[in-house]
Scaffold this active site. Structure first.
Site, mmCIF file in Angstrom:
data_model
loop_
_atom_site.group_PDB
_atom_site.id
_atom_site.type_symbol
_atom_site.label_atom_id
_atom_site.label_comp_id
_atom_site.label_asym_id
_atom_site.label_seq_id
_atom_site.Cartn_x
_atom_site.Cartn_y
_atom_site.Cartn_z
ATOM 1 N N THR A 1 0.708 -1.450 0.283
ATOM 2 C CA THR A 1 0.031 -0.431 0.529
ATOM 3 C C THR A 1 0.561 0.879 0.255
ATOM 4 O O THR A 1 2.156 1.543 0.531
ATOM 5 C CB THR A 1 -1.174 -0.137 0.857
ATOM 6 O OG1 THR A 1 -1.470 -1.590 0.722
ATOM 7 C CG2 THR A 1 -1.992 1.016 1.535
ATOM 8 N N ILE B 1 2.070 -0.390 6.578
ATOM 9 C CA ILE B 1 2.465 -1.220 6.477
ATOM 10 C C ILE B 1 3.040 -1.811 7.911
ATOM 11 O O ILE B 1 3.703 -1.191 8.460
ATOM 12 C CB ILE B 1 3.641 -1.273 5.890
ATOM 13 C CG1 ILE B 1 3.522 -0.751 4.315
ATOM 14 C CG2 ILE B 1 4.658 -2.616 5.982
ATOM 15 C CD1 ILE B 1 2.821 -1.038 3.786
ATOM 16 N N ARG C 1 -26.850 -10.523 34.911
ATOM 17 C CA ARG C 1 -26.834 -9.201 34.121
ATOM 18 C C ARG C 1 -28.538 -9.221 34.579
ATOM 19 O O ARG C 1 -29.708 -10.133 33.891
ATOM 20 C CB ARG C 1 -26.747 -8.426 33.028
ATOM 21 C CG ARG C 1 -27.882 -7.040 33.745
ATOM 22 C CD ARG C 1 -26.906 -6.426 34.314
ATOM 23 N NE ARG C 1 -27.436 -4.986 34.295
ATOM 24 C CZ ARG C 1 -27.318 -3.479 34.973
ATOM 25 N NH1 ARG C 1 -26.924 -4.494 35.943
ATOM 26 N NH2 ARG C 1 -28.423 -2.637 34.831
ATOM 27 N N GLU D 1 -6.246 -6.370 3.750
ATOM 28 C CA GLU D 1 -6.146 -7.267 2.493
ATOM 29 C C GLU D 1 -7.348 -7.378 1.659
ATOM 30 O O GLU D 1 -8.608 -8.450 0.700
ATOM 31 C CB GLU D 1 -6.515 -8.622 3.605
ATOM 32 C CG GLU D 1 -4.360 -8.231 3.765
ATOM 33 C CD GLU D 1 -4.384 -9.733 4.422
ATOM 34 O OE1 GLU D 1 -5.247 -11.108 3.861
ATOM 35 O OE2 GLU D 1 -3.532 -9.531 5.193
ATOM 36 N N THR E 1 -10.252 -4.283 0.975
ATOM 37 C CA THR E 1 -11.987 -3.475 1.497
ATOM 38 C C THR E 1 -13.053 -4.411 0.956
ATOM 39 O O THR E 1 -13.259 -5.228 0.132
ATOM 40 C CB THR E 1 -12.521 -2.325 1.291
ATOM 41 O OG1 THR E 1 -12.364 -2.499 0.048
ATOM 42 C CG2 THR E 1 -11.310 -1.294 1.314
#
Ligand SMILES: Cc1cc2nc3c(=O)[nH]c(=O)nc-3n(C[C@H](O)[C@H](O)[C@H](O)COP(=O)(O)OP(=O)(O)OC[C@H]3O[C@@H](n4cnc5c(N)ncnc54)[C@H](O)[C@@H]3O)c2cc1C
Length: 384
Positions: free
Chosen positions: A130, A161, A270, A366, A368
Site C-alpha cells: 500500500t 505497513i 445481568r 487485505e 476492503t
C-alpha cells in the site's frame, strides 16, 4: 467442532485442540493491557515461535510443520488466537503474509535465508504494497525500482505497513517498468538494514497494531533480492492475498465467537425487571441471530480454506466471499453483543469496547469489503 469435520482431517482437529489449550494456558498473557505496542508485538512473535504455532506458516523443508502451507491450519490458528487477542492474531497473520510470497516464489537461497527464522519467531516479517496514492488500486503504485549493474535502487513511500520498524524483512512491491502499469510491477525482499530504508512514521490506529510509513530513498538491494520474475510482482501479491484473504475471515470468526460467549455470559448474569436478560425473548432473538450468522461465516471460511488446500478449483471467489461475509457479520455480531452489555460494554477496558475497536480494521485490510465484491462479481461475470 465435529460438525465442521467435512472440511477437516483428524490432524486439523488435533491442531485446534492443541491451540485452544495453548490459548487457555496463556490467556492472561495474551489479554493484558498493551502499553508499548511494538514491545508487545515482538514478545508475541517470540511466544508464538516458541510454541511452534508459527511453524504452520512455512513449509517443512524450512522447519515448518507440513510439506505445504495449508489455509485450513492458518484459519484454525487465526480463529483460536483471534478469540483471545487481536494483536496476537495480527502478529501471527503478518508472519504468514510476509513469508508466503517467499514460500510461493522465492529461490532456494531466499527460502533458506528468510523462512526458518520467521517460522521460529526470531525474525519478524512484513509485506509492503500500500502507498499514499495506491490503496485498493494497487496497480497504480508509484514506488520505482531501477536496475543499475547488479543492484536495484528503490524509491518511494509505503504506508499502513504492519510491522514497519520492527520487521527484519519486507516483501516490497515496486514498479520496474512503469509504462507497463500492473505488468511492470516486481517484488523484492528488502532487509531492515538495507541502506535507504527509512521508517518515516509509526501510525496509531484505534486498536493496538504495530504499523507505519516507510520511505525508500535510493534504497539499494542486490539483484538476487528480486522475488519471482521481473514484472510478476502483482502475481506474487495477488497469489498471496487470494489464499490469505479467507484467513482474515477466520480471525473475524474468532472475534465474533468471543463476543457471542461474552454476550451469553452477561445476559445470564445481568438481571433487570426481576429476571436475567437471557430470559427475555428480545435478547434470545439477538443471541439466535448472532449464532446463526457466526455459523454461516464459519462455514464460508472453512469452505474457502478447503477449496485452496484441496486444489479442487481456484479459491479466489470463495476466499473473497468468506472474507466479505465473515468480517461484515462479525462487525454486526460484536455490535449486538455490545448492545446486550448496555453501558457496561462502553467502558474503556471492557472486552466489548475492545472487540468493537478490534474488528473494524478487518473490513479494510487485505482488500476492503467493496473490493471483495468487485472480485466476486468479476468471477461471476467471467464464468457466465
Ligand atoms: C490494520 C491495517 C493493517 C494493514 N497492513 C498492511 C500491510 O501490512 N501491508 C500493506 O501493504 N497494506 C496494509 N494495509 C493497508 C490496506 O491494505 C489498505 O488500507 C486497503 O487496501 C485500502 O486501501 P486505502 O486505505 O488506501 O483505501 P482506498 O483504496 O482509498 O479506499 C477508500 C474507500 O473507497 C472504496 N473504494 C476504492 N475503490 C473502489 C471501487 N473501485 N469501487 C467501490 N469502492 C471503492 C474502498 O472500499 C474504501 O471504502 C493495512 C491496513 C490496515 C487498516
Amino acid at each position: 467442532m465435529k460438525s465442521m469435520a467435512p472440511f477437516f482431517d483428524q490432524d486439523h482437529l488435533a491442531l485446534r485442540a492443541h491451540v485452544r489449550a495453548w490459548v487457555q494456558a496463556n490467556w492472561d498473557s495474551l489479554n493484558g493491557r498493551v502499553s508499548d505496542v511494538e514491545e508487545e508485538a515482538r514478545r508475541l512473535v517470540r511466544l508464538l515461535g516458541q510454541s511452534e504455532i508459527l511453524a504452520y506458516v512455512i513449509p517443512k523443508r524450512f522447519g515448518g510443520q507440513r510439506e505445504k502451507v495449508q489455509a485450513r491450519d492458518i484459519c484454525i490458528l487465526r480463529e483460536e488466537l483471534g478469540r483471545a487477542s487481536a494483536l496476537t492474531d495480527a502478529m501471527f497473520a503478518m508472519q504468514a503474509l510476509g513469508s508466503y510470497p517467499i514460500t510461493l516464489y522465492g529461490t532456494e537461497e531466499q527460502q533458506k535465508r528468510y523462512l526458518p527464522p520467521i517460522g521460529k519467531g526470531v525474525a519478524i516479517a512484513a509485506f509492503a504494497l500500500t502507498e499514499p496514492d495506491a490503496g485498493s488500486d494497487v496497480s497504480s503504485l508509484q514506488t520505482r525500482a531501477v536496475r543499475r549493474g547488479k543492484e536495484y535502487y528503490l524509491t518511494g513511500v509505503k504506508r499502513f505497513i504492519s510491522n514497519a520498524g520492527i520487521a527484519d524483512s519486507y516483501v516490497v512491491f515496486a514498479s520496474t517498468e512503469p509504462e507497463k502499469k500492473g505488468k511492470g510491477i516486481s517484488a523484492f525482499v528488502v532487509e531492515a538494514d538495507d541502506p535507504g530504508l527509512i521508517i518515516r512514521e509509526k501510525t496509531q490506529l484505534i486498536s493496538p497494531h504495530s504499523i507505519g510509513v516507510i520511505e525508500f530513498e535510493e534504497c539499494v538491494v542486490p539483484e538476487n533480492s528480486l522475488l519471482g520474475n521481473q514484472g510478476e510482482g502483482l502475481k506474487v501479491a495477488l497469489g498471496t492475498l487470494d489464499v490469505l484473504r479467507c484467513t482474515v475471515g477466520a480471525a473475524a470468526v474468532g472475534f465474533a465467537q468471543r463476543a457471542l460467549e461474552e454476550a451469553i455470559r452477561y445476559s445470564q448474569d445481568r438481571r433487570q425487571f426481576g429476571q436475567a436478560l437471557a430470559e427475555f425473548e428480545g435478547i434470545q432473538f439477538k443471541l439466535a441471530d448472532m449464532a446463526t450468522e457466526l455459523e454461516a461465516a464459519r462455514l464460508l471460511v472453512y469452505q474457502a480454506a478447503w477449496t485452496h488446500d484441496s486444489g479442487s478449483e481456484d479459491p479466489k471467489q470463495k476466499s473473497s466471499m468468506a472474507k466479505l461475509f465473515a468480517t461484515e457479520a462479525a462487525q454486526r455480531i460484536i455490535d449486538q453483543a455490545l448492545q446486550i452489555h448496555g453501558g457496561a460494554g462502553l467502558v474503556v477496558g471492557n472486552i466489548m469496547e475492545r472487540l468493537y475497536r478490534d474488528i473494524r480494521a478487518l473490513r479494510i485490510y487485505e482488500g476492503t469489503s467493496e473490493i471483495q465484491k468487485l472480485v466476486i462479481a468479476r468471477e461471476l461475470l467471467k464464468k457466465a
